[in-house]
Design a protein around this motif. Sequence first.
Motif, PDB file in Angstrom:
ATOM      1  N   VAL A  10       0.845  -1.195   0.000  1.00 46.07           N
ATOM      2  CA  VAL A  10       0.000   0.000   0.000  1.00 46.07           C
ATOM      3  C   VAL A  10       0.887   1.254   0.000  1.00 46.07           C
ATOM      4  O   VAL A  10       0.664   2.182  -0.786  1.00 46.07           O
ATOM      5  N   VAL A  11       1.899   1.261   0.852  1.00 45.39           N
ATOM      6  CA  VAL A  11       2.794   2.420   0.926  1.00 45.39           C
ATOM      7  C   VAL A  11       3.528   2.615  -0.407  1.00 45.39           C
ATOM      8  O   VAL A  11       3.709   3.744  -0.869  1.00 45.39           O
ATOM      9  N   VAL A  29      -5.721   7.581   4.354  1.00 42.40           N
ATOM     10  CA  VAL A  29      -5.917   6.601   3.282  1.00 42.40           C
ATOM     11  C   VAL A  29      -7.149   5.775   3.617  1.00 42.40           C
ATOM     12  O   VAL A  29      -7.274   5.281   4.738  1.00 42.40           O
ATOM     13  N   TRP A  30      -8.070   5.666   2.675  1.00 41.50           N
ATOM     14  CA  TRP A  30      -9.228   4.787   2.844  1.00 41.50           C
ATOM     15  C   TRP A  30      -8.968   3.508   2.060  1.00 41.50           C
ATOM     16  O   TRP A  30      -8.786   3.549   0.842  1.00 41.50           O
ATOM     17  N   ARG A  62      -3.289   8.512   8.621  1.00 44.04           N
ATOM     18  CA  ARG A  62      -4.322   7.679   9.203  1.00 44.04           C
ATOM     19  C   ARG A  62      -4.814   6.674   8.186  1.00 44.04           C
ATOM     20  O   ARG A  62      -4.993   7.006   7.023  1.00 44.04           O
ATOM     21  N   LEU A  63      -5.034   5.456   8.628  1.00 44.25           N
ATOM     22  CA  LEU A  63      -5.593   4.427   7.748  1.00 44.25           C
ATOM     23  C   LEU A  63      -7.037   4.178   8.157  1.00 44.25           C
ATOM     24  O   LEU A  63      -7.317   3.830   9.294  1.00 44.25           O
ATOM     25  N   GLU A  64      -7.946   4.387   7.219  1.00 42.72           N
ATOM     26  CA  GLU A  64      -9.369   4.124   7.474  1.00 42.72           C
ATOM     27  C   GLU A  64      -9.769   2.905   6.668  1.00 42.72           C
ATOM     28  O   GLU A  64      -9.592   2.879   5.450  1.00 42.72           O
ATOM     29  N   MET A 111      -7.741   8.860  -1.054  1.00 44.41           N
ATOM     30  CA  MET A 111      -6.768   9.365  -0.097  1.00 44.41           C
ATOM     31  C   MET A 111      -6.820  10.876  -0.002  1.00 44.41           C
ATOM     32  O   MET A 111      -7.242  11.553  -0.945  1.00 44.41           O
ATOM     33  N   GLU A 112      -6.444  11.359   1.172  1.00 48.94           N
ATOM     34  CA  GLU A 112      -6.389  12.782   1.403  1.00 48.94           C
ATOM     35  C   GLU A 112      -4.912  13.151   1.457  1.00 48.94           C
ATOM     36  O   GLU A 112      -4.161  12.576   2.240  1.00 48.94           O
TER      37      GLU A 112
END
Length: 114
Positions: A10-11, A29-30, A62-64, A111-112
């Motif tokens: 993911v990263v 990140v969603w 933050r990971l959502e 993602m924000e």
Amino acid sequence: MHEMSLTEGVVRILEQQAETHGFTRVKTVWLEIGELSTVIPESMEFCFDAVARGNPLTEGARLEIIRIPGTAWCMECSESVAVTSRIDLCPKCGGARLAVTTGEEMRIKEMEVE
Ligand SMILES: [Zn+2]
């Protein structure tokens, strides 16, 4: 732990996106995780914190996690039914001829960034 390598994946995607789109920080990140996948959301959160730390792009991000319910197509009923595991039988007809349609995926939804 396979969540660790998934999180690194993911990263890596975020790094590629940052390069393509020219942002320097990811704030949130969603991540969509299907309920039929073997990924444990709590482990993903834990691993993400560990992997994100020390990387200027993702430090403090933050990971959502968004759970995607499992659904399958029943060939007997010719309709979409809800399933909670890959080996479920059709809840309507009890048949085993099911093709999983959602719930196995894992993908970044949104993602924000800044
Ligand atoms: Zn059925």
